[in-house]
Design an enzyme around this catalytic site. Structure first.
Site, mmCIF file in Angstrom:
data_model
loop_
_atom_site.group_PDB
_atom_site.id
_atom_site.type_symbol
_atom_site.label_atom_id
_atom_site.label_comp_id
_atom_site.label_asym_id
_atom_site.label_seq_id
_atom_site.Cartn_x
_atom_site.Cartn_y
_atom_site.Cartn_z
ATOM 1 N N ARG A 63 0.850 -1.186 0.000
ATOM 2 C CA ARG A 63 0.000 0.000 0.000
ATOM 3 C C ARG A 63 0.888 1.239 0.000
ATOM 4 O O ARG A 63 1.585 1.529 0.960
ATOM 5 C CB ARG A 63 -0.934 0.003 1.206
ATOM 6 N N ALA A 75 -11.168 -6.469 -0.509
ATOM 7 C CA ALA A 75 -11.964 -5.239 -0.478
ATOM 8 C C ALA A 75 -11.853 -4.522 -1.812
ATOM 9 O O ALA A 75 -10.960 -4.808 -2.603
ATOM 10 C CB ALA A 75 -11.475 -4.343 0.654
ATOM 11 N N GLU A 91 -15.634 -8.226 -5.955
ATOM 12 C CA GLU A 91 -14.296 -8.067 -5.381
ATOM 13 C C GLU A 91 -13.756 -9.375 -4.798
ATOM 14 O O GLU A 91 -12.567 -9.658 -4.913
ATOM 15 C CB GLU A 91 -14.286 -6.968 -4.315
ATOM 16 N N GLU A 95 -10.191 -10.708 -6.300
ATOM 17 C CA GLU A 95 -8.986 -10.733 -5.470
ATOM 18 C C GLU A 95 -8.604 -12.112 -4.959
ATOM 19 O O GLU A 95 -7.450 -12.328 -4.619
ATOM 20 C CB GLU A 95 -9.133 -9.753 -4.301
ATOM 21 N N GLU A 139 -2.875 -4.603 -9.605
ATOM 22 C CA GLU A 139 -2.844 -5.310 -8.327
ATOM 23 C C GLU A 139 -1.832 -6.451 -8.327
ATOM 24 O O GLU A 139 -1.769 -7.232 -9.274
ATOM 25 C CB GLU A 139 -4.226 -5.906 -7.997
#
Length: 176
Positions: A63, A75, A91, A95, A139
């Site tokens: 992050r 999330a 989501e 993910e 991601e």
């Protein structure tokens, strides 16, 4: 008695992909005028995905705002007009690759009402079926399955520092 602040003017400073920033001038009864810096966010969902053997699906990712890799529950950001439950289903699949037979809202909260309108909806997902993740192009995520008791200890021992994750794990532990 607490009174509402009356907005006199609002100036949009920035509009981005994830947030917008505005500065409102407000009038406070018997106190004059003040400025309020407000971060606007579309809202988000977070999912406590619980396997049949009471393991929580956690992810690790870097992050940038905090310059570190952290533990989180899956999330993601709500799209404009998107139903939170639909977003949670999307989501979770993106993910982790998991689909859930059961998904229910267990909590919703404002992340920091002093300067932002961001609201997060936390869902509990059970009856999981494995599949392949469909990560967004930006991601890089590692997926783990951690026993719910161990995950609770990770919160207590400050190994999990993300608020939505801590809230989700502690609530799920109470609900199962």
């Amino acid at each position: 008695m607490i009174v509402e602040e009356k907005t006199i003017s609002s100036d949009r400073i920035y509009t981005g992909k994830v947030i917008s920033l505005k500065v409102d001038t407000v009038e406070i009864e018997n106190k004059g005028y003040q400025k309020r810096e407000i971060v606007e966010h579309q809202g988000a969902v977070a999912i406590v995905a619980l396997t049949d053997d009471d393991k929580v699906v956690l992810i690790k990712q870097f992050r940038k705002p905090i310059e570190q890799v952290i533990w989180e529950i899956p999330a993601g950001k709500l799209e404009i007009g998107e139903n939170p439950k639909d977003c949670a289903i999307r989501e979770l699949k993106e993910e982790t690759g998991y689909s859930a037979k059961n998904i229910k809202l267990i909590h919703k909260f404002f992340t920091s009402a002093g300067f932002s309108n961001q609201k997060i909806y936390i869902f509990l997902a059970t009856g999981l079926s494995k599949g392949e993740p469909e990560f967004d192009e930006d991601e890089i995520i590692e997926k783990y399955e951690i026993d719910i008791n161990e995950a609770q200890n990770m919160v207590i021992n400050n190994e999990i520092e993300d608020a939505k994750t801590a809230i989700g794990i502690l609530l799920a532990k109470e609900l199962i």
